[in-house]
Design a protein around this motif. Structure first.
Motif, short mmCIF file in Angstrom:
data_model
loop_
_atom_site.label_atom_id
_atom_site.label_comp_id
_atom_site.label_asym_id
_atom_site.label_seq_id
_atom_site.Cartn_x
_atom_site.Cartn_y
_atom_site.Cartn_z
N UNK A 85 8.21 11.55 -0.53
CA UNK A 85 8.27 10.41 -1.45
C UNK A 85 9.35 9.42 -1.01
N UNK A 86 10.52 9.94 -0.69
CA UNK A 86 11.63 9.09 -0.26
C UNK A 86 11.33 8.36 1.03
N UNK A 87 10.73 9.05 1.99
CA UNK A 87 10.40 8.40 3.27
C UNK A 87 9.29 7.37 3.11
N UNK A 88 8.33 7.64 2.24
CA UNK A 88 7.30 6.64 1.96
C UNK A 88 7.92 5.39 1.36
N UNK A 89 8.87 5.57 0.46
CA UNK A 89 9.52 4.42 -0.16
C UNK A 89 10.36 3.64 0.85
N UNK A 90 11.20 4.34 1.59
CA UNK A 90 12.13 3.64 2.48
C UNK A 90 11.47 3.09 3.73
N UNK A 91 10.67 3.90 4.40
CA UNK A 91 10.00 3.41 5.61
C UNK A 91 8.77 2.59 5.27
N UNK A 92 8.00 3.06 4.31
CA UNK A 92 6.73 2.41 4.00
C UNK A 92 6.89 1.14 3.18
N UNK A 93 7.60 1.22 2.09
CA UNK A 93 7.72 0.07 1.19
C UNK A 93 8.84 -0.87 1.62
N UNK A 94 10.05 -0.37 1.71
CA UNK A 94 11.21 -1.23 1.96
C UNK A 94 11.24 -1.78 3.38
N UNK A 153 0.84 -1.21 0.00
CA UNK A 153 0.00 0.00 0.00
C UNK A 153 0.87 1.25 0.00
N UNK A 154 1.84 1.31 0.92
CA UNK A 154 2.74 2.47 0.97
C UNK A 154 3.57 2.59 -0.30
N UNK A 155 4.00 1.44 -0.84
CA UNK A 155 4.75 1.46 -2.09
C UNK A 155 3.93 2.04 -3.23
N UNK A 156 2.66 1.68 -3.29
CA UNK A 156 1.78 2.21 -4.32
C UNK A 156 1.60 3.72 -4.18
N UNK A 157 1.42 4.18 -2.95
CA UNK A 157 1.29 5.62 -2.72
C UNK A 157 2.58 6.34 -3.13
N UNK A 158 3.73 5.78 -2.71
CA UNK A 158 5.01 6.40 -3.05
C UNK A 158 5.23 6.44 -4.56
N UNK A 159 4.88 5.37 -5.24
CA UNK A 159 5.02 5.35 -6.70
C UNK A 159 4.10 6.37 -7.36
N UNK A 160 2.91 6.49 -6.83
CA UNK A 160 1.96 7.48 -7.37
C UNK A 160 2.50 8.90 -7.19
N UNK A 161 3.07 9.18 -6.03
CA UNK A 161 3.68 10.49 -5.80
C UNK A 161 4.84 10.69 -6.77
N UNK A 162 5.64 9.65 -6.97
CA UNK A 162 6.76 9.74 -7.91
C UNK A 162 6.30 10.00 -9.33
N UNK A 163 5.26 9.32 -9.75
CA UNK A 163 4.71 9.54 -11.10
C UNK A 163 4.19 10.96 -11.23
N UNK A 164 3.49 11.44 -10.19
CA UNK A 164 2.99 12.82 -10.21
C UNK A 164 4.15 13.81 -10.35
N UNK A 165 5.19 13.59 -9.55
CA UNK A 165 6.33 14.51 -9.60
C UNK A 165 6.98 14.50 -11.00
N UNK A 169 7.81 17.48 -3.21
CA UNK A 169 7.54 16.47 -2.18
C UNK A 169 8.50 15.28 -2.25
N UNK A 170 9.72 15.52 -2.73
CA UNK A 170 10.67 14.41 -2.88
C UNK A 170 11.06 13.80 -1.53
N UNK A 171 11.12 14.58 -0.47
CA UNK A 171 11.47 14.02 0.84
C UNK A 171 10.36 13.11 1.36
#
Length: 140
Positions: A38-47, A14-26, A34-36
């Motif tokens: 995005x990065x925290x969603x990827x690292x804390x949320x997805x990974x 779920x967090x990975x999907x949100x982070x990817x969506x933010x990345x696609x938007x950017x 919102x790169x910070x």
């Protein structure tokens, strides 16, 4: 897989999907404000949540503890407050929410470490052979 491991993995996806969506938007808007977050969603949320889920799969005794359940909620609060706090910082200049998120992130990792030390090390039921060593090929 045990229920806690599944909950962590679903949360990670779920967090990975949100982070990817933010990345696609950017990328689509060329606005990387919102790169910070995005990065925290990827690292804390997805990974990180994925790693937690895998560990709880490998160590089901650890996953069945109250400590692990507390860790689950603490890890979610870390993702939400730290990632959200990064967005709030960009919009309003306040780091207060991100600081709360950082406390939850450290607390989450401390709970995880404590659980590994207390319940994980010598109690794991690892298979004696891996898929690579198996006489049965993975796919035929």
């Amino acid at each position: 897989m045990n229920k806690l491991g599944i909950k962590f993995m679903v949360s990670a996806a779920f967090y990975g999907l949100i982070a990817m969506s933010v990345g696609v938007y950017m990328a689509a808007t060329s606005d990387y404000l919102f790169k910070a977050a995005h990065g925290h969603l990827n690292l804390l949320g997805w990974v990180t949540m994925s790693i937690f889920g895998i560990v709880y799969f490998v160590l089901p005794k650890l996953a069945s503890t109250k400590l692990a359940k507390l860790h689950f909620y603490c890890a979610h609060l870390a993702v939400l407050f730290l990632s959200g706090g990064m967005a709030i910082f960009v919009l309003f200049g306040s780091t207060d929410v991100a600081k709360v998120g950082a406390v939850f992130a450290i607390s989450s990792m401390l709970l995880f470490l404590f659980g590994l030390i207390k319940y994980g090390s010598d109690k794991a039921n690892f298979p004696h052979t891996s898929v690579i060593d198996s006489k049965h090929p993975m796919a035929q």
